[in-house]
Design a protein around this motif. Structure first.
Motif, PDB file in Angstrom:
ATOM      1  N   LEU A 188       0.826  -1.217   0.000  1.00  0.00           N
ATOM      2  CA  LEU A 188       0.000   0.000   0.000  1.00  0.00           C
ATOM      3  C   LEU A 188       0.858   1.263   0.000  1.00  0.00           C
ATOM      4  N   ILE A 189       2.025   1.174   0.610  1.00  0.00           N
ATOM      5  CA  ILE A 189       2.933   2.322   0.580  1.00  0.00           C
ATOM      6  C   ILE A 189       3.426   2.538  -0.859  1.00  0.00           C
ATOM      7  N   GLY A 321      10.907   9.089  -1.754  1.00  0.00           N
ATOM      8  CA  GLY A 321      11.734   8.732  -2.906  1.00  0.00           C
ATOM      9  C   GLY A 321      11.797   7.233  -3.140  1.00  0.00           C
ATOM     10  N   GLY A 322      11.711   6.805  -4.390  1.00  0.00           N
ATOM     11  CA  GLY A 322      11.811   5.374  -4.707  1.00  0.00           C
ATOM     12  C   GLY A 322      10.614   4.593  -4.215  1.00  0.00           C
ATOM     13  N   LEU A 323      10.799   3.298  -4.075  1.00  0.00           N
ATOM     14  CA  LEU A 323       9.742   2.406  -3.631  1.00  0.00           C
ATOM     15  C   LEU A 323      10.253   1.560  -2.474  1.00  0.00           C
ATOM     16  N   VAL A 324       9.328   1.019  -1.689  1.00  0.00           N
ATOM     17  CA  VAL A 324       9.735   0.087  -0.650  1.00  0.00           C
ATOM     18  C   VAL A 324      10.245  -1.177  -1.343  1.00  0.00           C
ATOM     19  N   ASP A 325      11.377  -1.646  -0.905  1.00  0.00           N
ATOM     20  CA  ASP A 325      11.968  -2.848  -1.492  1.00  0.00           C
ATOM     21  C   ASP A 325      11.186  -4.080  -1.029  1.00  0.00           C
ATOM     22  N   MET A 326      10.612  -4.815  -1.999  1.00  0.00           N
ATOM     23  CA  MET A 326       9.777  -5.973  -1.640  1.00  0.00           C
ATOM     24  C   MET A 326      10.553  -7.287  -1.700  1.00  0.00           C
ATOM     25  N   THR A 327      11.850  -7.218  -1.817  1.00  0.00           N
ATOM     26  CA  THR A 327      12.645  -8.448  -1.918  1.00  0.00           C
ATOM     27  C   THR A 327      12.330  -9.404  -0.779  1.00  0.00           C
TER      28      THR A 327
END
Ligand code: HEM
Length: 371
Positions: A188-189, A321-327
């Protein structure tokens, strides 16, 4: 969750807070309250992390000799804490505490006319039979090994075995639930539009003057779609004995744009409308299927929906800035490789008015603010 944020505001001002740990504490408290009638989670979320960490030594056949990750040592510590907990409980009354909690749950289910499965006397006896076949824990104290509990049906059950079942619930339910909620928040973020749509839907049902309650969930189909989509893309138990749930959820022959987080696919206008997670549809099985289907399913859906709804309802979540890393990480539940970590910043009076900056350890940061 809101209570946890209150705690953060009071005690961890300007200090980092791991969102996953907070969610784990919430889940532990729910399971503890259910089985023991009290809160019992520590403040570090360590237990679940240890239990769910794969032991490298198990895979190279040297598990008796080496403890490369210090898991054995840490697990002994966890067992010691469990023993302390159960001793405290049994100190009050043998038939009370843990077993009373179990009986209360079983009784409630048997009384619930709307329950999916009617819980009969035979079911009850089967439950006890299964419990009784579990081998006793070697670390149980002599007291627990020899004490039995007389259940309402007239069966005697060793107390240590009843307590073991409680531990099973922690292992099965704690990390799975908190990981799922953490994943949903991260998605959602990364998708502010979906977050806003969800908030609008909640506002229209709940308004802005009260928190979301369990009874509201049935009127929040978009929220339900968000949870389904999270469970599709990020099943907390990715691999079962006989199938790879993770791969099934991303199968391009079953799902359009399978790698994208699109809750709308489960809404009335979407292609997958009507598909449920309760083992009726074999291309969405986050809780398994058949006899081995997760018994915590109904509980966990209530908990996840209510917690997420309240967080979405009360806060704006955004990333700097950027996206949350979903790794994905390597744990048993495929939790995030980089946990969401938040830092509460400037505060106002109420807990809901506290702007919070959430950042991942590396290198992303997220902002949560009062709406
Ligand atoms: C998002 C959260 C959860 C997910 C995705 C999940 C999923 C699953 C899955 C896939 C299984 C294995 C089914 C199989 O072997 O085929 C399972 C088993 C189980 N789950 Fe859950 N679960 C969750 C939460 C919970 C909670 C909150 C509880 C209890 C408080 C719970 C209790 C159990 C138990 C006791 C089993 C073992 C059942 C057995 O061995 O027959 N789970 N769960």
């Amino acid at each position: 969750m809101l209570e946890q944020l209150q705690w953060v505001r009071q005690t961890r001002w300007e200090q980092e807070m791991n969102v996953g740990v907070v969610l784990t504490r919430l889940t532990n408290n729910v399971i503890c309250g259910m089985t023991m009638g009290r809160r019992c989670s520590g403040t570090d979320g360590k237990t679940v992390a240890i239990i769910s960490t794969p032991n490298v030594a198990d895979y190279v056949g040297i598990r008796e000799k080496l403890d490369l990750q210090h898991l054995k040592t840490r697990y002994v510590d966890v067992r010691r804490r469990f023993d302390t907990l159960r001793t405290k409980e049994s100190g009050k009354t043998v038939a009370g505490g843990v077993v009373r909690g179990f009986l209360r749950v079983l009784h409630d289910i048997s009384e619930d006319q709307g329950a999916e499965m009617m819980f009969t006397g035979d079911n009850f006896r089967s439950f006890i039979d299964v419990t009784s076949t579990t081998p006793p824990s070697p670390s149980s104290s002599a007291f627990h090994r020899h004490s039995t509990v007389l259940l309402a049906t007239g069966f005697h059950v060793p107390l240590s075995l009843a307590v073991l079942s409680t531990e099973d619930l922690f292992m099965a339910g704690s990390d799975t639930t908190s990981t799922t909620m953490e994943r949903a928040l991260a998605e959602l973020i990364n998708k502010p539009g979906i977050q806003q749509d969800a908030r609008r839907a909640i506002d229209s049902v709940v308004g802005e003057s009260r928190l979301v309650e369990e009874s509201d969930i049935q009127n929040l189909p978009f929220l339900q779609a968000i949870v389904k989509e999270t469970l599709r893309l990020h099943p907390a138990v990715p691999i079962l004995r006989d199938r790879n749930v993770w791969a099934i959820g991303r199968d391009p022959t079953q799902w359009r744009n399978p790698l994208e987080f699109r809750p709308e696919r489960f809404t009335p206008k979407g292609r997958s409308f009507g598909i449920d997670v309760r083992d009726q549809h074999y291309h969405l099985l986050p809780f398994g299927s058949g006899r081995r289907r997760c018994p915590g399913l109904s509980l966990v859906l209530q908990l996840i929906h209510t917690t997420l709804a309240n967080v979405i309802h009360c806060f704006n979540l955004s990333v700097e800035g950027g996206l949350v890393d979903m790794t994905e990480g390597h744990g048993a539940t495929f939790s995030k490789a980089h946990p969401l970590v938040c830092t509460p910043k400037a505060g106002l009076n109420s807990v809901l008015s506290t702007p919070i900056i959430i950042k991942q350890l590396i290198p992303f940061s997220v902002i949560i603010t009062k709406r």
